[in-house]
Motif scaffolding. Sequence first.
Motif, PDB file in Angstrom:
ATOM      1  N   ALA A   2       5.951  -1.085 -12.395  1.00 23.55           N
ATOM      2  CA  ALA A   2       7.164  -0.323 -12.644  1.00 23.55           C
ATOM      3  C   ALA A   2       6.927   1.182 -12.612  1.00 23.55           C
ATOM      4  O   ALA A   2       7.771   1.934 -12.122  1.00 23.55           O
ATOM      5  CB  ALA A   2       7.756  -0.736 -13.999  1.00 23.55           C
ATOM      6  N   ASP A   3       5.788   1.622 -13.112  1.00 22.14           N
ATOM      7  CA  ASP A   3       5.555   3.066 -13.172  1.00 22.14           C
ATOM      8  C   ASP A   3       5.382   3.681 -11.795  1.00 22.14           C
ATOM      9  O   ASP A   3       5.634   4.870 -11.595  1.00 22.14           O
ATOM     10  CB  ASP A   3       4.339   3.369 -14.052  1.00 22.14           C
ATOM     11  N   GLU A   4       4.970   2.899 -10.799  1.00 18.47           N
ATOM     12  CA  GLU A   4       4.766   3.415  -9.445  1.00 18.47           C
ATOM     13  C   GLU A   4       5.856   2.951  -8.479  1.00 18.47           C
ATOM     14  O   GLU A   4       5.845   3.318  -7.313  1.00 18.47           O
ATOM     15  CB  GLU A   4       3.400   2.972  -8.921  1.00 18.47           C
ATOM     16  N   ARG A   5       6.815   2.128  -8.978  1.00 17.11           N
ATOM     17  CA  ARG A   5       7.921   1.603  -8.166  1.00 17.11           C
ATOM     18  C   ARG A   5       7.416   0.921  -6.895  1.00 17.11           C
ATOM     19  O   ARG A   5       7.845   1.220  -5.784  1.00 17.11           O
ATOM     20  CB  ARG A   5       8.921   2.697  -7.790  1.00 17.11           C
ATOM     21  N   LYS A   6       6.478  -0.019  -7.065  1.00 22.08           N
ATOM     22  CA  LYS A   6       6.015  -0.809  -5.936  1.00 22.08           C
ATOM     23  C   LYS A   6       5.502  -2.147  -6.449  1.00 22.08           C
ATOM     24  O   LYS A   6       5.163  -2.307  -7.623  1.00 22.08           O
ATOM     25  CB  LYS A   6       4.922  -0.072  -5.166  1.00 22.08           C
ATOM     26  N   TRP A   7       5.517  -3.138  -5.540  1.00 25.39           N
ATOM     27  CA  TRP A   7       5.058  -4.479  -5.908  1.00 25.39           C
ATOM     28  C   TRP A   7       3.542  -4.494  -6.075  1.00 25.39           C
ATOM     29  O   TRP A   7       2.829  -3.778  -5.368  1.00 25.39           O
ATOM     30  CB  TRP A   7       5.442  -5.489  -4.830  1.00 25.39           C
ATOM     31  N   ASP A   8       3.075  -5.315  -6.986  1.00 22.21           N
ATOM     32  CA  ASP A   8       1.641  -5.524  -7.152  1.00 22.21           C
ATOM     33  C   ASP A   8       1.238  -6.602  -6.143  1.00 22.21           C
ATOM     34  O   ASP A   8       1.327  -7.802  -6.413  1.00 22.21           O
ATOM     35  CB  ASP A   8       1.325  -5.965  -8.585  1.00 22.21           C
ATOM     36  N   ILE A   9       0.820  -6.160  -4.980  1.00 21.01           N
ATOM     37  CA  ILE A   9       0.570  -7.068  -3.855  1.00 21.01           C
ATOM     38  C   ILE A   9      -0.471  -8.123  -4.194  1.00 21.01           C
ATOM     39  O   ILE A   9      -0.321  -9.298  -3.851  1.00 21.01           O
ATOM     40  CB  ILE A   9       0.124  -6.269  -2.610  1.00 21.01           C
ATOM     41  N   GLU A  10      -1.551  -7.720  -4.868  1.00 18.78           N
ATOM     42  CA  GLU A  10      -2.619  -8.671  -5.182  1.00 18.78           C
ATOM     43  C   GLU A  10      -2.108  -9.806  -6.077  1.00 18.78           C
ATOM     44  O   GLU A  10      -2.432 -10.969  -5.865  1.00 18.78           O
ATOM     45  CB  GLU A  10      -3.782  -7.936  -5.855  1.00 18.78           C
ATOM     46  N   THR A  27      12.133  -7.709  -1.095  1.00 19.66           N
ATOM     47  CA  THR A  27      13.186  -7.451  -2.072  1.00 19.66           C
ATOM     48  C   THR A  27      13.171  -5.979  -2.472  1.00 19.66           C
ATOM     49  O   THR A  27      12.146  -5.455  -2.909  1.00 19.66           O
ATOM     50  CB  THR A  27      12.974  -8.314  -3.328  1.00 19.66           C
ATOM     51  N   PRO A  28      14.304  -5.273  -2.323  1.00 18.73           N
ATOM     52  CA  PRO A  28      14.339  -3.840  -2.666  1.00 18.73           C
ATOM     53  C   PRO A  28      14.100  -3.626  -4.154  1.00 18.73           C
ATOM     54  O   PRO A  28      14.546  -4.413  -4.990  1.00 18.73           O
ATOM     55  CB  PRO A  28      15.767  -3.420  -2.269  1.00 18.73           C
ATOM     56  N   LEU A  29      13.409  -2.581  -4.470  1.00 17.67           N
ATOM     57  CA  LEU A  29      13.144  -2.229  -5.863  1.00 17.67           C
ATOM     58  C   LEU A  29      14.199  -1.246  -6.368  1.00 17.67           C
ATOM     59  O   LEU A  29      14.764  -0.478  -5.592  1.00 17.67           O
ATOM     60  CB  LEU A  29      11.756  -1.610  -6.000  1.00 17.67           C
ATOM     61  N   SER A  30      14.465  -1.290  -7.664  1.00 18.70           N
ATOM     62  CA  SER A  30      15.439  -0.385  -8.254  1.00 18.70           C
ATOM     63  C   SER A  30      14.961   1.054  -8.173  1.00 18.70           C
ATOM     64  O   SER A  30      13.763   1.337  -8.245  1.00 18.70           O
ATOM     65  CB  SER A  30      15.678  -0.776  -9.715  1.00 18.70           C
TER      66      SER A  30
END
Length: 266
Positions: A2-10, A27-30
């Motif tokens: 959430a703090d970096e606004r990206k999915w944790d790919i691993e 899926t788009p992030l808020s």
Amino acid sequence: MADERKWDIEVIDDLFDDRDSALIKRTPLSIHVNIDSWYWLLDGKGDFTVRSCYRRLQGECSDDHSKLWKKIWAMKLPSKVTHLVWRLCKGCLPTNAALVMKHVNIEAGCPWCHREAETSVHVMFLCDFAKTVWLTAGMAHLVNCFSYETPSAVLQKVFEQGTKDQCVEIAMLCWSIWNRRNRWVWDHVNGSVFGVKNIATHLLREWTEAQIKEESRKIRGEVGDRVWSPPPTGWLKINIDAAVFLDGTIGVGAVIRDDRGCFIGA
């Protein structure tokens, strides 16, 4: 993250298969950075409550379902019909498909058409025999549905679109269809479409007439069940009864009691 606004790919690749992983990543992030928190969907404030959990387990968590249950129990029907409709909406009917889900070693197919699995919605609304019943009764437009719909959704639509008399007739026909199904499965007695309709009509008429008589009796202040009354003081009362049996024999019985109701002899 959430703090970096990206999915944790691993983490995503580790927990999900390739298809789901790809869908999640697309899926788009808020645009807002919010801290994740727990939220209970069955409560307006998101707080967990035992009451909402209980209602969820009972299948009555939504307002729509609560209204449906009230409408079902408010209908003026024989109790066995009301109970059947309630079981239908709750998914409690022992159809072949339901029994297979409970690991009963039987075929899941419909005992009538032998083409589809016998689910509740199939046996009541989608089987060829059931469709003919609804078409003959002029109710097909109200119970028209798809195999993925639940019986409660179908009857919810019936209550919204149908009149009170139509709802009563549909409930009666549901009971009669299930009754015909059981007679075929257990006794191999085959009933006709008109037979199903006539049984439903006859049962409703008899029950309605019985209710009218009962109401009339209450208005007149009559007592439904006979109650033993004592004789005058110092007297004895003899109550007798007799029966004639199929083999031609006759039985007679008598009981003697005093004015206090005490047993004297028989």
